[in-house]
Design a protein around this motif. Sequence first.
Motif, PDB file in Angstrom:
ATOM      1  N   ALA B  80       0.858  -1.178   0.000  1.00 47.57           N
ATOM      2  CA  ALA B  80       0.000   0.000   0.000  1.00 47.57           C
ATOM      3  C   ALA B  80       0.897   1.231   0.000  1.00 47.57           C
ATOM      4  N   ASP B  81       1.155   1.797  -1.175  1.00 46.17           N
ATOM      5  CA  ASP B  81       1.880   3.062  -1.224  1.00 46.17           C
ATOM      6  C   ASP B  81       0.892   4.153  -1.641  1.00 46.17           C
ATOM      7  N   ARG B  82       1.405   5.338  -1.914  1.00 48.88           N
ATOM      8  CA  ARG B  82       0.480   6.443  -2.177  1.00 48.88           C
ATOM      9  C   ARG B  82      -0.351   6.209  -3.418  1.00 48.88           C
ATOM     10  N   LEU B  83       0.245   5.554  -4.440  1.00 48.66           N
ATOM     11  CA  LEU B  83      -0.503   5.322  -5.676  1.00 48.66           C
ATOM     12  C   LEU B  83      -1.606   4.279  -5.464  1.00 48.66           C
ATOM     13  N   SER B  84      -1.244   3.132  -4.875  1.00 49.14           N
ATOM     14  CA  SER B  84      -2.268   2.082  -4.743  1.00 49.14           C
ATOM     15  C   SER B  84      -3.367   2.518  -3.776  1.00 49.14           C
ATOM     16  N   THR B  85      -3.006   3.313  -2.747  1.00 54.87           N
ATOM     17  CA  THR B  85      -4.042   3.770  -1.814  1.00 54.87           C
ATOM     18  C   THR B  85      -5.018   4.716  -2.500  1.00 54.87           C
ATOM     19  N   THR B  86      -4.510   5.564  -3.388  1.00 55.37           N
ATOM     20  CA  THR B  86      -5.398   6.466  -4.131  1.00 55.37           C
ATOM     21  C   THR B  86      -6.442   5.677  -4.906  1.00 55.37           C
ATOM     22  N   ILE B  87      -5.960   4.634  -5.622  1.00 51.27           N
ATOM     23  CA  ILE B  87      -6.870   3.830  -6.438  1.00 51.27           C
ATOM     24  C   ILE B  87      -7.838   3.055  -5.529  1.00 51.27           C
ATOM     25  N   ALA B  88      -7.327   2.570  -4.372  1.00 50.33           N
ATOM     26  CA  ALA B  88      -8.197   1.829  -3.448  1.00 50.33           C
ATOM     27  C   ALA B  88      -9.316   2.725  -2.919  1.00 50.33           C
ATOM     28  N   LEU B  89      -8.986   4.005  -2.668  1.00 52.48           N
ATOM     29  CA  LEU B  89     -10.030   4.941  -2.225  1.00 52.48           C
ATOM     30  C   LEU B  89     -11.111   5.077  -3.287  1.00 52.48           C
ATOM     31  N   LEU B  90     -10.675   5.189  -4.561  1.00 53.58           N
ATOM     32  CA  LEU B  90     -11.647   5.290  -5.654  1.00 53.58           C
ATOM     33  C   LEU B  90     -12.503   4.029  -5.729  1.00 53.58           C
ATOM     34  N   VAL B  91     -11.863   2.861  -5.628  1.00 50.04           N
ATOM     35  CA  VAL B  91     -12.597   1.589  -5.764  1.00 50.04           C
ATOM     36  C   VAL B  91     -13.641   1.455  -4.658  1.00 50.04           C
ATOM     37  N   THR B  92     -13.198   1.643  -3.391  1.00 54.14           N
ATOM     38  CA  THR B  92     -14.140   1.427  -2.294  1.00 54.14           C
ATOM     39  C   THR B  92     -15.223   2.499  -2.285  1.00 54.14           C
ATOM     40  N   GLY B  93     -14.833   3.756  -2.532  1.00 55.74           N
ATOM     41  CA  GLY B  93     -15.822   4.838  -2.534  1.00 55.74           C
ATOM     42  C   GLY B  93     -16.877   4.634  -3.610  1.00 55.74           C
ATOM     43  N   THR B  94     -16.418   4.338  -4.844  1.00 54.06           N
ATOM     44  CA  THR B  94     -17.376   4.174  -5.939  1.00 54.06           C
ATOM     45  C   THR B  94     -18.262   2.966  -5.719  1.00 54.06           C
ATOM     46  N   SER B  95     -17.669   1.859  -5.250  1.00 54.16           N
ATOM     47  CA  SER B  95     -18.495   0.657  -5.094  1.00 54.16           C
ATOM     48  C   SER B  95     -19.546   0.870  -4.007  1.00 54.16           C
ATOM     49  N   ALA B  96     -19.211   1.669  -2.979  1.00 56.90           N
ATOM     50  CA  ALA B  96     -20.238   1.966  -1.975  1.00 56.90           C
ATOM     51  C   ALA B  96     -21.300   2.891  -2.553  1.00 56.90           C
ATOM     52  N   GLY B  97     -20.876   3.858  -3.388  1.00 62.77           N
ATOM     53  CA  GLY B  97     -21.812   4.841  -3.934  1.00 62.77           C
ATOM     54  C   GLY B  97     -22.805   4.232  -4.915  1.00 62.77           C
ATOM     55  N   VAL B  98     -22.323   3.337  -5.790  1.00 61.27           N
ATOM     56  CA  VAL B  98     -23.195   2.773  -6.829  1.00 61.27           C
ATOM     57  C   VAL B  98     -24.360   1.997  -6.206  1.00 61.27           C
ATOM     58  N   LEU B  99     -24.147   1.490  -4.980  1.00 64.47           N
ATOM     59  CA  LEU B  99     -25.210   0.726  -4.324  1.00 64.47           C
ATOM     60  C   LEU B  99     -26.461   1.572  -4.100  1.00 64.47           C
ATOM     61  N   ALA B 100     -26.286   2.901  -3.996  1.00 67.45           N
ATOM     62  CA  ALA B 100     -27.457   3.759  -3.837  1.00 67.45           C
ATOM     63  C   ALA B 100     -28.388   3.622  -5.040  1.00 67.45           C
ATOM     64  N   TYR B 101     -27.812   3.287  -6.212  1.00 63.24           N
ATOM     65  CA  TYR B 101     -28.665   3.070  -7.386  1.00 63.24           C
ATOM     66  C   TYR B 101     -29.257   1.662  -7.384  1.00 63.24           C
ATOM     67  N   THR B 102     -28.422   0.651  -7.073  1.00 54.78           N
ATOM     68  CA  THR B 102     -28.885  -0.729  -7.259  1.00 54.78           C
ATOM     69  C   THR B 102     -29.957  -1.140  -6.253  1.00 54.78           C
ATOM     70  N   ARG B 103     -30.096  -0.409  -5.126  1.00 53.55           N
ATOM     71  CA  ARG B 103     -31.083  -0.821  -4.116  1.00 53.55           C
ATOM     72  C   ARG B 103     -32.471  -0.948  -4.732  1.00 53.55           C
ATOM     73  N   LEU B 104     -32.875   0.077  -5.499  1.00 45.67           N
ATOM     74  CA  LEU B 104     -34.172  -0.002  -6.162  1.00 45.67           C
ATOM     75  C   LEU B 104     -34.045  -0.209  -7.666  1.00 45.67           C
ATOM     76  N   GLY B 105     -32.908   0.203  -8.223  1.00 46.79           N
ATOM     77  CA  GLY B 105     -32.749   0.147  -9.676  1.00 46.79           C
ATOM     78  C   GLY B 105     -32.386  -1.237 -10.187  1.00 46.79           C
ATOM     79  N   GLY B 106     -31.967  -2.139  -9.311  1.00 44.97           N
ATOM     80  CA  GLY B 106     -31.611  -3.477  -9.713  1.00 44.97           C
ATOM     81  C   GLY B 106     -30.228  -3.530 -10.323  1.00 44.97           C
ATOM     82  N   PRO B 107     -29.731  -4.645 -10.789  1.00 48.47           N
ATOM     83  CA  PRO B 107     -30.383  -5.947 -10.792  1.00 48.47           C
ATOM     84  C   PRO B 107     -30.633  -6.454  -9.370  1.00 48.47           C
ATOM     85  N   ARG B 108     -31.771  -7.123  -9.207  1.00 46.77           N
ATOM     86  CA  ARG B 108     -32.094  -7.629  -7.883  1.00 46.77           C
ATOM     87  C   ARG B 108     -31.527  -9.027  -7.692  1.00 46.77           C
ATOM     88  N   GLY B 109     -31.622  -9.516  -6.480  1.00 47.91           N
ATOM     89  CA  GLY B 109     -31.189 -10.885  -6.229  1.00 47.91           C
ATOM     90  C   GLY B 109     -29.881 -10.931  -5.485  1.00 47.91           C
TER      91      GLY B 109
END
Lengths: 123, 518
Positions: B80-109
């Motif tokens: 975990a250096d400065r570059l990989s941490t930057t990308i990890a922040l993007l990955v975790t932040g975006t994956s948490a954010g997109v869930l706001a759409y999938t809750r009702l927008g699907g795909p469900r299951g």
Amino acid sequence: MIEYLDTHYTYVLAFVLLAIGLYMMIANENLVKKVIGVNLFQTAIFLFFVSVAYVEGGDAPIVPAETNPGELLVASPLPHVIVLTAIVVGVALTAVALALIVRIYAEYGTLREDTLREVRADE
Amino acid sequence: MSDALSEAIPVLLVAAPILAATLPLVFGLRFDRAGWLFTTLTTSSLFVATVVLATVVYSEGTVIHQLGGYPRAYGIELVADRLSTTIALLVTGTSAGVLAYTRLGGPRGNTFYSGYLLLVGGLLGLTFTGDVFNMFVFLEITGLATYALIASGDGPESAVAGLKYLIVGTVGASLYLLGVGLLFMATGTLNMIELAEAIPQAQGGYENTLVRAAFAFVFVGFAIKVAQWPVHAWQPDAYQHAPDGVTPLVAALVSTVSAYALARVMYTVFTVDFLTQTPYAREIVITVGAVSVVAGSTLAVIQRDVKRMLAYSSVSQFGLVVAAYGLVTETALVGAVIHLVGHGIMKAGLFIAAGVIALGYGARTVDEYAGLAARRPVVAGGMAVLLIALIGIPPSVGFVGKWYIALGAVQAEVWSVAAVIFLSTMLTLAYSARLLEKMYFTPANWLEDPHAPDADVVATDGGSGPGLTRQSDRARPDAVSIGMLSIVVVAAVLAVALGFSGDLFYDWLEPFVSEVFN
């Protein structure tokens, strides 16, 4: 050249297989045969790794407990381990590919890419 | 924070989502909606853990974990250096954010959420790994999860797109593996840091044929994964036919992390010396990137489907990043990383907005967007801000990335790249303006708008074919939730706010970049 082929023919063989796999992927219209092409492509790389690890006169890298390990001549075990992992990845990949093909066949009733293109163009 | 604890964070970040991927399946036996809850909990905790990791990296420097305590020579490291941490922040932040759409927008299951968490785990593994073969494994885990998620759409088209991506993506990953094999032949090690030292010591050093061939295979493999012209053909199909809830995640993260991995291999493994000393290495990388920029944005201009247009736009934006890698200057590398992060945020926001519009308005093509601003002001406004940011009009993160890359091109005196950046801005303006004009200045024409929710046509086209029914069935204004709209707004605000943080980015990445260049 002949001398090189004599000792390194496995490399040549691996890359011939690689090319055949790539050709199958591109030229074959049948989706299942495309996936077989992908498998052939990957297997060629695995064979390449295994032949890289070969040491002339070396045994399998299983070191018996009683003898002095430093005196044994064995093939390099690391590429074998890598290939083992890559085979597992390849199996998972084939499974996903075949599952997708089953779905495509259920929806369109064909496994041929050219027919598929016509069916999709009609819709 | 104690060393042992901070060293454990990278392992947790990779292992936790993969283990948690089983929870939606297990609890799904009992509770129907368990998947969303577990995924949200997991991704949000991952984001918090990554923020903690970033503060540790900031105060104490690079965190290295040796898995199982095996030494570098034959063990696997997570770095975990400065570059990989930057990308990890993007990955975790975006994956948490997109869930706001999938809750009702699907795909469900619940199976969808298992795949979602597997994908996040694969991406984080790809981000943190310090071993080139381990990188291949995570590349394939990411790939497998992506193929499955793309194929999880309702229509049969998504299975075809998924299979196409599978075949092409496997070739890309396999070529990378072949490159790794050649590197191993030349040096006998797989650890990135050891490789950087071992490559110059190989027979013939940087002129070793094996090393050069390895670079070629690795670059072509990643070019396929990042979707560079002419091996981009899988990407528009995959983005267009994937479910609306999947496209933001895939478009924002999968190619981004592959592009990060390319930077990692180019700069940490092969090092700057290899790139500058090998004839034509830089030129080829720059050419591939520059041609992708022009080809991608030209193709984007002529698309009718909005998701497909945004997909081609990704080809061109990643072309910019790859060209920046080829410039081999500190400024361009910083610019490339900023553009990776910025593009991830903007594309996630844009694809979520496209999903919201398809869901609440039934519009999927550029023409159907006519008059959108009057009826859906919030989502149209969010989309407009993101499109303007994508063009690179300041203040926006799109501008900052392009600015540093252009500055790097001028420093390296590669004028063609500077010209391509200018041209790409014009072409981006062309396709963005088309959409903006439709949304804000073209009045909606009801007769030419068969997919509008309250047009008479809807009632009669119930069974006319999968494509049409799907669109009109989806036109339900009440299906759009506050969460979906707020995540679009958050993405738009971030895209603008990060536009002021160019210096911040530069200071944060400076230690990494100067280490790479010395």
